[in-house]
Design an enzyme around this catalytic site. Structure first.
Site, PDB file in Angstrom:
ATOM      1  N   CYS A  67      -1.477 -17.257   7.078  1.00 22.41           N
ATOM      2  CA  CYS A  67      -1.589 -18.724   7.054  1.00 22.41           C
ATOM      3  C   CYS A  67      -1.717 -19.257   5.636  1.00 22.41           C
ATOM      4  O   CYS A  67      -1.961 -20.445   5.442  1.00 22.41           O
ATOM      5  CB  CYS A  67      -2.789 -19.153   7.882  1.00 22.41           C
ATOM      6  SG  CYS A  67      -4.358 -18.624   7.159  1.00 22.41           S
ATOM      7  N   CYS A  70      -5.639 -17.037   2.230  1.00 22.40           N
ATOM      8  CA  CYS A  70      -6.220 -16.249   1.130  1.00 22.40           C
ATOM      9  C   CYS A  70      -5.901 -16.892  -0.213  1.00 22.40           C
ATOM     10  O   CYS A  70      -6.761 -16.958  -1.096  1.00 22.40           O
ATOM     11  CB  CYS A  70      -5.710 -14.804   1.196  1.00 22.40           C
ATOM     12  SG  CYS A  70      -6.367 -13.902   2.610  1.00 22.40           S
ATOM     13  N   CYS A 162      -5.374  -9.771   7.550  1.00 25.41           N
ATOM     14  CA  CYS A 162      -3.990  -9.574   8.005  1.00 25.41           C
ATOM     15  C   CYS A 162      -3.311  -8.494   7.182  1.00 25.41           C
ATOM     16  O   CYS A 162      -2.656  -7.597   7.719  1.00 25.41           O
ATOM     17  CB  CYS A 162      -3.196 -10.877   7.896  1.00 25.41           C
ATOM     18  SG  CYS A 162      -3.874 -12.234   8.835  1.00 25.41           S
ATOM     19  N   CYS A 194     -11.525 -12.843   6.387  1.00 22.03           N
ATOM     20  CA  CYS A 194     -10.572 -13.891   6.736  1.00 22.03           C
ATOM     21  C   CYS A 194     -11.148 -15.252   6.358  1.00 22.03           C
ATOM     22  O   CYS A 194     -11.981 -15.772   7.090  1.00 22.03           O
ATOM     23  CB  CYS A 194     -10.272 -13.827   8.238  1.00 22.03           C
ATOM     24  SG  CYS A 194      -8.999 -14.954   8.804  1.00 22.03           S
ATOM     25  N   HIS A 232     -25.729  -7.070   9.635  1.00 24.30           N
ATOM     26  CA  HIS A 232     -27.007  -6.946  10.357  1.00 24.30           C
ATOM     27  C   HIS A 232     -28.101  -6.387   9.450  1.00 24.30           C
ATOM     28  O   HIS A 232     -29.267  -6.761   9.561  1.00 24.30           O
ATOM     29  CB  HIS A 232     -26.764  -6.029  11.555  1.00 24.30           C
ATOM     30  CG  HIS A 232     -27.870  -5.984  12.547  1.00 24.30           C
ATOM     31  ND1 HIS A 232     -28.270  -7.059  13.299  1.00 24.30           N
ATOM     32  CD2 HIS A 232     -28.664  -4.943  12.936  1.00 24.30           C
ATOM     33  CE1 HIS A 232     -29.242  -6.702  14.120  1.00 24.30           C
ATOM     34  NE2 HIS A 232     -29.514  -5.423  13.914  1.00 24.30           N
ATOM     35  N   CYS A 235     -29.164  -9.461   7.229  1.00 22.61           N
ATOM     36  CA  CYS A 235     -29.137 -10.816   7.794  1.00 22.61           C
ATOM     37  C   CYS A 235     -30.532 -11.445   7.796  1.00 22.61           C
ATOM     38  O   CYS A 235     -31.510 -10.801   8.181  1.00 22.61           O
ATOM     39  CB  CYS A 235     -28.599 -10.742   9.222  1.00 22.61           C
ATOM     40  SG  CYS A 235     -28.539 -12.357  10.025  1.00 22.61           S
ATOM     41  N   CYS A 259     -31.684 -15.153  16.158  1.00 27.30           N
ATOM     42  CA  CYS A 259     -30.542 -14.229  16.140  1.00 27.30           C
ATOM     43  C   CYS A 259     -29.385 -14.744  17.006  1.00 27.30           C
ATOM     44  O   CYS A 259     -29.589 -15.239  18.118  1.00 27.30           O
ATOM     45  CB  CYS A 259     -30.995 -12.861  16.650  1.00 27.30           C
ATOM     46  SG  CYS A 259     -29.637 -11.706  16.844  1.00 27.30           S
ATOM     47  N   CYS A 265     -22.391 -12.638  18.038  1.00 27.33           N
ATOM     48  CA  CYS A 265     -22.383 -12.139  16.653  1.00 27.33           C
ATOM     49  C   CYS A 265     -21.966 -10.666  16.591  1.00 27.33           C
ATOM     50  O   CYS A 265     -22.484  -9.830  17.329  1.00 27.33           O
ATOM     51  CB  CYS A 265     -23.761 -12.309  16.024  1.00 27.33           C
ATOM     52  SG  CYS A 265     -23.792 -11.745  14.308  1.00 27.33           S
ATOM     53  N   CYS A 274     -21.602 -10.289   2.867  1.00 27.93           N
ATOM     54  CA  CYS A 274     -21.644 -11.760   2.964  1.00 27.93           C
ATOM     55  C   CYS A 274     -23.061 -12.322   2.884  1.00 27.93           C
ATOM     56  O   CYS A 274     -23.286 -13.381   2.295  1.00 27.93           O
ATOM     57  CB  CYS A 274     -21.020 -12.221   4.281  1.00 27.93           C
ATOM     58  SG  CYS A 274     -19.248 -11.982   4.392  1.00 27.93           S
ATOM     59  N   CYS A 286     -21.125 -17.690   6.796  1.00 26.66           N
ATOM     60  CA  CYS A 286     -21.035 -18.035   8.227  1.00 26.66           C
ATOM     61  C   CYS A 286     -22.399 -18.085   8.905  1.00 26.66           C
ATOM     62  O   CYS A 286     -22.749 -19.072   9.561  1.00 26.66           O
ATOM     63  CB  CYS A 286     -20.143 -17.040   8.957  1.00 26.66           C
ATOM     64  SG  CYS A 286     -18.446 -17.020   8.380  1.00 26.66           S
ATOM     65  N   CYS A 293     -21.219 -14.031  13.320  1.00 24.34           N
ATOM     66  CA  CYS A 293     -20.212 -13.257  12.566  1.00 24.34           C
ATOM     67  C   CYS A 293     -19.066 -12.900  13.499  1.00 24.34           C
ATOM     68  O   CYS A 293     -19.277 -12.397  14.610  1.00 24.34           O
ATOM     69  CB  CYS A 293     -20.872 -11.986  12.011  1.00 24.34           C
ATOM     70  SG  CYS A 293     -19.707 -10.838  11.253  1.00 24.34           S
ATOM     71  N   CYS A 296     -14.749 -10.279  10.661  1.00 29.47           N
ATOM     72  CA  CYS A 296     -13.407 -10.359  10.058  1.00 29.47           C
ATOM     73  C   CYS A 296     -13.122  -9.306   9.002  1.00 29.47           C
ATOM     74  O   CYS A 296     -11.987  -9.198   8.556  1.00 29.47           O
ATOM     75  CB  CYS A 296     -13.149 -11.769   9.527  1.00 29.47           C
ATOM     76  SG  CYS A 296     -14.138 -12.211   8.092  1.00 29.47           S
TER      77      CYS A 296
HETATM   78 FE1  SF4 Z   1     -27.688  -9.132  13.436  1.00 31.53          FE
HETATM   79 FE2  SF4 Z   1     -25.987 -11.123  13.948  1.00 31.53          FE
HETATM   80 FE3  SF4 Z   1     -28.511 -11.278  14.799  1.00 31.53          FE
HETATM   81 FE4  SF4 Z   1     -27.937 -11.474  12.197  1.00 31.53          FE
HETATM   82  S1  SF4 Z   1     -27.345 -12.924  13.793  1.00 31.53           S
HETATM   83  S2  SF4 Z   1     -29.593 -10.287  13.129  1.00 31.53           S
HETATM   84  S3  SF4 Z   1     -26.218 -10.035  12.016  1.00 31.53           S
HETATM   85  S4  SF4 Z   1     -26.962  -9.752  15.458  1.00 31.53           S
END
Ligand code: SF4
Length: 316
Positions: A67, A70, A162, A194, A232, A235, A259, A265, A274, A286, A293, A296
């Site tokens: 698309c 990038c 991609c 992505c 994870h 996060c 969560c 997710c 990220c 995100c 999540c 990607c």
């Molecule tokens: Fe894990 Fe997603 Fe929960 Fe964050 S939002 S703790 S990455 S499952």
């Protein structure tokens, strides 16, 4: 316009002309060192070595099924703008969306660069393998032109999901494949997500230009430093996960930072930095923006993870 008797601008002079100070460039190199796990004291040396090569290295940027997100991601990035580093200081000889030349001139530019060799080949978008008619570039089936360009490339970099694994087009009927799947005997460096995360591309290029070698890659040909841990693992919602606190109702303001696992997710299966190195100059990513999540940066994206934003317990 530059006259032949004018002295060549140094890389730093060109950076300054583009509004990127030496300090900004050094900051970028320091950031790259930190991201790639290199001793920070080496940042000035990396800056010198990269700067010496920046204005010399030709780049061919090919676009398959995608698309153009990038390229757009790269152009929208900030502080200091990777687009200055990549699109101005590197010698980008061919980029279908951004180059001024078109038609025969564009074909000639591509052919001349391939004939000279010693360039970096960047692929954006996937490669159709079910039928070559699905994607053409300069009058030739894309897969043929890409293989031809890869033969003489010093390094091949796949940017975005991609180009790495087929991405969203892989969910369709064109037999969309990533770069490594169609190349034999050539190592492709994958930078999946992505769209591509621009600072990863800049970091990879600075590392390559200063070391004349690629950084350590993982089993999926991704620079290990960017993809070593799952989302994870780092996060900021993780402590809610540990307590079994899952966001169920978007309209409940008391649970908005809980969560997102029940919202689909894929952070537990997705290797990416990220949550540590946010997007758009550190503005957000995100998870912090409230989106589960989508996974990607994994080969499973998109089809293997679909449906994306659904509680796993409800997926049949
Ligand atoms: Fe894990 Fe997603 Fe929960 Fe964050 S939002 S703790 S990455 S499952």
């Amino acid at each position: 316009m530059k006259r032949d008797d004018q002295p060549m601008e140094s890389g730093y002079q060109r950076l300054a002309r583009r509004g990127v100070s030496r300090r900004d460039f050094l900051k970028l190199c320091t950031f790259t060192c930190a991201a790639l796990g290199i001793d920070l004291s080496l940042a000035p040396q990396i800056a010198e070595a990269a700067e010496a090569n920046l204005s010399k290295k030709p780049v061919i940027w090919m676009q398959g099924q995608g698309c153009t997100g990038c390229s757009e991601s790269l152009l929208s990035s900030v502080d200091p703008g990777p687009e200055e580093i990549i699109l101005d200081l590197l010698s980008v000889r061919y980029h279908p969306t951004l180059m001024a030349a078109s038609g025969e001139q564009a074909v000639q530019s591509l052919e001349d660069c391939i004939a000279q060799g010693h360039y970096i080949l960047v692929l954006e978008g996937s490669i159709p393998t079910a039928d070559s008619r699905y994607c053409f570039v300069e009058g030739k089936p894309f897969i043929e032109q890409f293989k031809l360009a890869a033969e003489k490339a010093e390094a091949v970099i796949a940017v975005g999901s991609c180009a790495c694994y087929g991405g969203i087009p892989r969910a369709g009927f064109t037999g969309a494949a990533g770069a490594q799947e169609v190349l034999e005997g050539v190592k492709v460096v994958n930078l999946p997500s992505c769209p591509v995360k621009p600072d990863r591309l800049v970091g990879l290029l600075l590392y390559y230009l200063s070391h004349n070698a690629l950084p350590k890659l993982d089993g999926l040909n991704r620079p290990e430093a960017y993809y070593r841990y799952t989302l994870h693992d780092s996060c900021y919602r993780r402590w809610h996960y540990e307590k079994g606190e899952y966001l169920e109702d978007w309209n409940n303001p008391d649970t908005l930072d809980w969560c997102l696992y029940h919202k689909g997710c894929k952070g537990q299966d997705t290797y990416t930095n990220c949550a540590n190195a946010w997007w758009n100059g550190g503005a957000n990513f995100c998870g912090y923006a409230g989106s589960p999540c989508a996974g990607c940066s994994q080969p499973e994206y998109y089809d293997g993870f679909a449906p994306l934003f659904v509680n796993p317990k409800e997926v049949k």
